[in-house]
Write an enzyme that holds these catalytic residues in place. Structure first.
Site, PDB file in Angstrom:
ATOM      1  N   LYS A  22     -21.043  -0.854  14.413  1.00  0.00           N
ATOM      2  CA  LYS A  22     -21.199   0.322  15.599  1.00  0.00           C
ATOM      3  C   LYS A  22     -22.254   1.153  15.154  1.00  0.00           C
ATOM      4  O   LYS A  22     -23.677   1.220  15.794  1.00  0.00           O
ATOM      5  CB  LYS A  22     -20.279   1.237  15.636  1.00  0.00           C
ATOM      6  CG  LYS A  22     -20.668   2.830  16.397  1.00  0.00           C
ATOM      7  CD  LYS A  22     -19.439   3.365  17.273  1.00  0.00           C
ATOM      8  CE  LYS A  22     -18.467   2.779  17.403  1.00  0.00           C
ATOM      9  NZ  LYS A  22     -17.471   4.258  18.274  1.00  0.00           N
ATOM     10  N   ARG A  91     -17.430   9.488  14.844  1.00  0.00           N
ATOM     11  CA  ARG A  91     -17.004   7.991  15.000  1.00  0.00           C
ATOM     12  C   ARG A  91     -16.807   7.147  14.083  1.00  0.00           C
ATOM     13  O   ARG A  91     -17.448   7.139  12.649  1.00  0.00           O
ATOM     14  CB  ARG A  91     -17.761   8.090  16.169  1.00  0.00           C
ATOM     15  CG  ARG A  91     -17.174   8.477  17.561  1.00  0.00           C
ATOM     16  CD  ARG A  91     -18.191   7.199  18.041  1.00  0.00           C
ATOM     17  NE  ARG A  91     -18.153   8.311  20.174  1.00  0.00           N
ATOM     18  CZ  ARG A  91     -18.925   8.898  20.712  1.00  0.00           C
ATOM     19  NH1 ARG A  91     -19.893   9.392  20.099  1.00  0.00           N
ATOM     20  NH2 ARG A  91     -18.638   9.638  21.866  1.00  0.00           N
ATOM     21  N   GLY A 100      -9.997   2.072  19.236  1.00  0.00           N
ATOM     22  CA  GLY A 100      -9.290   2.944  19.711  1.00  0.00           C
ATOM     23  C   GLY A 100      -8.068   3.211  18.428  1.00  0.00           C
ATOM     24  O   GLY A 100      -7.208   3.962  18.340  1.00  0.00           O
ATOM     25  N   MET A 102      -9.012   3.337  15.019  1.00  0.00           N
ATOM     26  CA  MET A 102      -9.307   4.488  14.234  1.00  0.00           C
ATOM     27  C   MET A 102      -9.731   6.106  15.178  1.00  0.00           C
ATOM     28  O   MET A 102      -9.615   5.806  16.449  1.00  0.00           O
ATOM     29  CB  MET A 102     -10.157   3.570  13.438  1.00  0.00           C
ATOM     30  CG  MET A 102      -9.272   3.217  11.951  1.00  0.00           C
ATOM     31  SD  MET A 102     -10.947   2.065  10.724  1.00  0.00           S
ATOM     32  CE  MET A 102     -12.284   1.493  12.194  1.00  0.00           C
ATOM     33  N   ARG A 335     -22.219  -3.534  21.627  1.00  0.00           N
ATOM     34  CA  ARG A 335     -21.821  -4.025  20.707  1.00  0.00           C
ATOM     35  C   ARG A 335     -21.560  -5.954  21.581  1.00  0.00           C
ATOM     36  O   ARG A 335     -21.422  -5.541  22.620  1.00  0.00           O
ATOM     37  CB  ARG A 335     -20.371  -4.252  19.733  1.00  0.00           C
ATOM     38  CG  ARG A 335     -19.315  -4.023  21.276  1.00  0.00           C
ATOM     39  CD  ARG A 335     -18.266  -3.207  20.755  1.00  0.00           C
ATOM     40  NE  ARG A 335     -16.699  -2.899  21.847  1.00  0.00           N
ATOM     41  CZ  ARG A 335     -16.200  -1.868  21.409  1.00  0.00           C
ATOM     42  NH1 ARG A 335     -15.705  -1.031  20.863  1.00  0.00           N
ATOM     43  NH2 ARG A 335     -15.951  -1.697  22.607  1.00  0.00           N
ATOM     44  N   HIS A 451      -8.551   2.240  27.725  1.00  0.00           N
ATOM     45  CA  HIS A 451      -7.595   1.406  25.905  1.00  0.00           C
ATOM     46  C   HIS A 451      -6.755  -0.712  26.553  1.00  0.00           C
ATOM     47  O   HIS A 451      -7.216  -1.107  25.365  1.00  0.00           O
ATOM     48  CB  HIS A 451      -7.084   2.490  25.742  1.00  0.00           C
ATOM     49  CG  HIS A 451      -6.312   2.333  24.228  1.00  0.00           C
ATOM     50  ND1 HIS A 451      -4.806   1.878  24.064  1.00  0.00           N
ATOM     51  CD2 HIS A 451      -7.087   1.943  22.672  1.00  0.00           C
ATOM     52  CE1 HIS A 451      -4.691   0.758  22.829  1.00  0.00           C
ATOM     53  NE2 HIS A 451      -5.884   1.640  22.463  1.00  0.00           N
ATOM     54  N   SER A 780      -1.676 -38.775   3.373  1.00  0.00           N
ATOM     55  CA  SER A 780      -0.986 -38.225   4.629  1.00  0.00           C
ATOM     56  C   SER A 780      -0.396 -36.729   4.325  1.00  0.00           C
ATOM     57  O   SER A 780       1.015 -36.865   3.721  1.00  0.00           O
ATOM     58  CB  SER A 780      -0.875 -38.564   5.500  1.00  0.00           C
ATOM     59  OG  SER A 780      -0.598 -37.194   7.086  1.00  0.00           O
ATOM     60  N   CYS A 848      -0.172 -34.018   8.566  1.00  0.00           N
ATOM     61  CA  CYS A 848       0.574 -34.240   9.788  1.00  0.00           C
ATOM     62  C   CYS A 848       1.414 -33.152   9.999  1.00  0.00           C
ATOM     63  O   CYS A 848       2.545 -33.122  10.539  1.00  0.00           O
ATOM     64  CB  CYS A 848       1.336 -35.708   9.269  1.00  0.00           C
ATOM     65  SG  CYS A 848       1.569 -35.925   8.152  1.00  0.00           S
ATOM     66  N   TYR A 868      -8.884 -36.778   8.938  1.00  0.00           N
ATOM     67  CA  TYR A 868      -8.384 -36.829  10.313  1.00  0.00           C
ATOM     68  C   TYR A 868      -7.585 -35.692   9.610  1.00  0.00           C
ATOM     69  O   TYR A 868      -7.024 -35.705   8.476  1.00  0.00           O
ATOM     70  CB  TYR A 868      -7.404 -37.535  11.167  1.00  0.00           C
ATOM     71  CG  TYR A 868      -6.592 -38.804  10.110  1.00  0.00           C
ATOM     72  CD1 TYR A 868      -5.209 -37.920  10.871  1.00  0.00           C
ATOM     73  CD2 TYR A 868      -6.687 -39.419   9.573  1.00  0.00           C
ATOM     74  CE1 TYR A 868      -3.986 -38.675   9.982  1.00  0.00           C
ATOM     75  CE2 TYR A 868      -5.548 -40.311   8.935  1.00  0.00           C
ATOM     76  CZ  TYR A 868      -4.568 -39.640   9.433  1.00  0.00           C
ATOM     77  OH  TYR A 868      -3.344 -40.349   8.756  1.00  0.00           O
TER      78      TYR A 868
END
Length: 897
Positions: A22, A91, A100, A102, A335, A451, A780, A848, A868
């Site tokens: 902010k 704030r 919401g 804090m 934001r 909210h 693997s 895997c 992979y």
């Protein structure tokens, strides 16, 4: 000397770590010349210092005082000045948005004297008392620890006594009496008077915001969003501007695009004669932002211009908070906005088309988690009856659950496995545990910026807000709509895509995105979304280095995985082929008392396994298929020990002769019983001590290869030996494998060559990978077992036993079975990769375990150089997308999490 305070005229969005999201964006807007009320930011460093020591950092008070003096001089008014007071808002502003979670305190500087001055200077006594009651209420609950419900209940009683539908129905005298009641409430509940000193109000408000970083709801939100606990929050101190000065004033929230769908246009909510907290709290139903064009055309035109400027500057969806004070527009915050998964893909594609971002940047702005949500089923609207109610579709998806009316009940029921829908008039930050536990959130008030809507979108939860037809009765634990009453526990269905609420459990259908992956088709209704997903997938496949395979045990799973884009099978578990009707053959093999009996059982299993492999190799023709030899202990294929004993005892109690077969099975179960079977006779150990088992499986694989080659196929089978601890184990098994392959090649006249590798799933194997690589043609990582054996706990037992406590205490930020433990398990992976390739350059290495489909883990596996990942077929698209994102030079996701 450490600097703790920065004016809005200093810094910008590149300082978000220091100034919080902010504060950094307020500085950025100030630098851009937008109308931002002046102010300053107390840094996250100050917060961390305070949380570490429990005391205000040295020098902070002086820095705040110096910046306040500069602010007062620029404004020509002092904080709390009796005749014309300067008032401030305080704030929070963490690095990542935590809506919401804090604290916020508005109207700092008001006291009994300055309130009168505000009434005189504004010419509006009601406004002054309204501002004062807000300060006492916010300060009392946030700073002085008074239960916020006590204030809310007092306000509700007063509105009821006056017959007022909302707080606008209260006049100046009503609010004056409410202020006095609030102040007395503060004294009784906290043991001290509401502070009249503006300087004390400011100091305590700043420290209260710091302390809220470690509040319960903040910690819960951070765990849910995987936000680190050590970041701290900044605090933004800003000159107050007032939206509650009358009908020519108001507050609102605007989005430059629809955060639910990504569509361009004017989206948001506006509330006349209100401060900003009223909009997000949902205490009064807002009007659509377009309505501001009628109420105040000049301010609306300015807002539209600023929205265009900000989106072009940030090159993304912007979420904007604003206030209009007597016709004048002020920008309070911007934001990069939270958005649904659908909107994320749509916006990314559109911004590329508009030339604002590159395809790589678009790929960085979507996520595998979001893609997974888009693959969830939706309601079959053609099969549902009339909706109970309609509201605002705030966060899309389809959810079914029992209606519950408070957070605690949602948590309690969800803990038993029941699916629930949290129904509230409006949610508050205290409802976060219930929102996390619920499948969906339904409110009777609020809009797309309330909210409930913002938090639900951030969590990917289904949400419908502002369903005004619904009357929620939390005390009676029910809601009414028309002539229908829905009691707690009644199942309802919530459609977050179109805002409908249906009675009962509505039927589901596959999503358009899932249909696209299954068939390649784009439904007309969802063509735009599917096209955006397809473009992201194409970009990911074009840039990724990491291959993506699937875990598949049947031809059907293999075929589905290939449709989803799998480049082979990384794990085919042969034990799954021993279930069903074949269990009797496995029992015969286990119960065999002679080599001849065992050979007969294995000979019976051979053609069945061979046909399984033929089908899988055919489905994956031309692609590698890694087949793991039998892994679990043999007793898992036998009936339950207790069940057998009870069956035999019951027969004896009824005077019946016991079953010879059951007696033999019980004897075998007792003989093979292990206290810790996952650490016992299984995997390679079983293959070495059970004669013929490895040979049968290898022969089945080899003969399947022969059959596919004779059918002009291109089979690429790979044989993987599980649970290796030492190179000697692998050497012995490999010798047997190669002997069988040679026999089948000679018998068939068809050359059969199958690479032989191993799973690295034990710490010792990882630490001796260099030696094991001398015998292994590929590795693997079986990260499920590697996690269990590294941490020393069993997944089947510990997740229910203590994982929730470990998450609460911050020992885990996420389950190590969900996301790879980089410091421990990940370190073993790094060691094994380095030593394995040092011993055998070019060693092919994959993973895997279930981590192969986890987005964060995919990035780790890319970073350590694996070839992979392999995951379930339905996670293949997710892994492909994240493998592409991991390959970007510097993956920068937007701060919209």
């Amino acid at each position: 000397m450490v600097r703790y305070v920065y004016d809005f005229t200093v810094g910008g969005r590149d300082l978000a770590d220091l100034l919080g999201g902010k504060g950094a964006n307020l500085a950025e807007m100030t630098r851009m010349g937008l109308p931002v009320p002046p102010g300053f930011t107390v840094t996250t460093e100050a917060c961390r210092a305070f949380l570490t020591t429990g005391a205000e950092p040295d020098g902070l008070a002086r820095e705040i005082s110096d910046h306040l003096t500069a602010l007062e001089q620029a404004a020509g008014r002092r904080l709390g000045q009796p005749d014309d007071p300067l008032l401030l808002s305080v704030r929070s502003g963490a690095r990542f948005s935590m809506p919401g979670m804090m604290e916020t305190i508005l109207d700092i500087g008001l006291n009994d004297e300055s309130m009168l001055g505000l009434a005189k200077s504004s010419g509006n006594e009601r406004f002054a008392w309204d501002s004062y009651r807000r300060l006492v209420q916010m300060f009392g609950s946030t700073v002085m620890g008074v239960d916020s419900a006590l204030f809310e209940n007092a306000l509700a009683r007063l509105k009821e006594a006056r017959g007022a539908a909302d707080d606008l129905g209260l006049d100046a005298a009503d609010l004056a009496g409410l202020v006095e009641f609030y102040k007395e409430l503060v004294r009784q509940e906290s043991g001290e008077f509401f502070p009249q000193s503006p300087a004390e109000q400011l100091r305590r408000a700043v420290l209260a915001v710091f302390e809220s970083w470690n509040g319960e709801r903040s910690r819960l939100y951070r765990r849910r969003e995987h936000i680190p606990d050590d970041l701290g929050t900044a605090v933004n101190v800003q000159t107050m501007v007032f939206g509650n000065l009358g009908s020519d004033s108001g507050s609102g929230v605007a989005f430059t695009r629809d955060p639910a769908t990504g569509a361009r246009g004017v989206y948001g909510d506006y509330l006349s004669n209100a401060q900003g907290e009223d909009v997000v709290a949902g205490i009064r139903n807002t009007v659509p932002l377009d309505e501001l064009g009628r109420l105040n055309p000049k301010a609306f035109a300015q807002l539209r211009d600023h929205m265009t400027t900000l989106e072009a500057h940030y090159r993304d969806l912007c979420d904007i908070e604003f206030t209009i004070e007597r016709g004048r527009l002020w920008m309070l915050q911007t934001r990069v906005g939270k958005r649904t998964a659908e909107a994320a893909f749509a916006i990314a594609a559109e911004l590329v088309d508009e030339g604002l971002i590159t395809p790589d940047e678009a790929l960085a702005r979507v996520s595998g988690d979001g893609l997974a949500r888009l693959m969830f089923p939706r309601f079959d609207t053609s099969a549902v009856g009339e909706a109970l109610a309609h509201g605002i579709p705030a966060s899309p998806g389809a959810a079914v659950g029992a209606a519950v009316f408070d957070s605690a009940e949602a948590v309690r029921r969800a803990a038993t496995g029941e699916k629930v829908v949290l129904v509230r008039q409006e949610t508050t930050p205290d409802d976060l545990p219930g929102m996390v536990a619920a499948q969906a959130v339904l409110t009777s008030r609020g809009g797309k910026t309330s909210h409930a809507a913002v938090v639900a979108r951030g969590m990917g939860k289904v949400c419908v807000c502002g369903a005004e037809e619904i009357t929620v009765d939390p005390q009676g634990r029910r809601f009414r709509v028309g002539g229908t009453t829905v009691e707690e526990g009644t199942v309802i269905s919530v459609d977050g895509s179109d805002g409908a609420v249906y009675p009962g459990a509505a039927p589901l259908v596959d999503s358009a995105v899932m249909r696209y992956f299954e068939t390649g088709e784009q439904g007309e209704r969802s063509a735009g979304l599917v096209d955006a997903v397809a473009r992201a997938m194409q970009q990911a496949d074009g840039v990724r280095r990491l291959g993506v395979r699937a875990n598949a045990d049947t031809p059907e799973d293999a075929a589905r995985a290939r449709r989803f884009g799998a480049e082979g099978i990384g794990l085919c578990r042969t034990e799954h082929m021993f279930l069903g009707d074949r269990r009797q053959l496995v029992e015969a093999m286990i119960l065999a008392r002679t080599d001849a009996e065992r050979d007969r059982a294995l000979d019976a299993l051979l053609p069945l396994q061979r046909q399984d492999f033929v089908g899988i190799l055919e489905s994956m023709d031309g692609l590698p298929v890694t087949i793991r030899l039998l892994d679990p202990p043999l007793h898992e294929f036998l009936p339950d020990r207790t069940e057998l004993a009870v069956r035999l005892a019951a027969a004896e109690a009824h005077g019946n002769p016991p079953s010879t077969h059951d007696a033999e099975l019980l004897d075998a179960v007792n003989r093979m019983h292990e206290e810790n079977p996952m650490l016992g006779l299984r995997g390679v150990r079983l293959g070495l001590v059970a004669p013929g088992l490895v040979a049968m499986q290898v022969r089945a694989i080899a003969e399947a290869v022969v059959e596919r080659k004779r059918a002009a196929g291109d089979p690429r089978a790979e044989i993987m030996v599980p649970l290796i601890d030492t190179v000697e184990e692998l050497r012995l098994v490999r010798e047997e494998v190669e002997q069988v392959l040679a026999q089948v090649s000679k018998e068939s006249g068809v050359p059969v060559e199958c690479p032989v590798g191993t799973m690295i799933e034990l710490p010792r194997a990882a630490l001796t990978a260099g030696r094991i690589a001398e015998e292994a043609e590929f590795f693997s990582f079986g990260t499920n077992d590697l996690t269990q054996t590294t941490w020393g706990f069993s997944r089947d037992d510990v997740e229910a036993a203590f994982f929730s406590a470990y998450l609460d205490k911050g020992i885990f930020t996420v389950s190590p079975f969900e996301t790879i433990d980089r410091a421990g398990v990940g370190r073993l992976v790094e060691i094994a990769v380095a030593e394995g390739r040092a011993a055998r350059p070019g060693l092919k290495i994959g993973v895997c375990g279930e981590h192969g489909g986890d987005p964060d883990s995919v990035h780790f596996f890319h970073g350590v150089g694996l070839d992979y990942v392999s995951c379930s077929p339905f996670r293949v698209p997710v892994a492909r997308l994240e493998a592409g994102r991991a390959a970007l030079p510097e993956t920068k996701t937007s701060d919209s999490r």
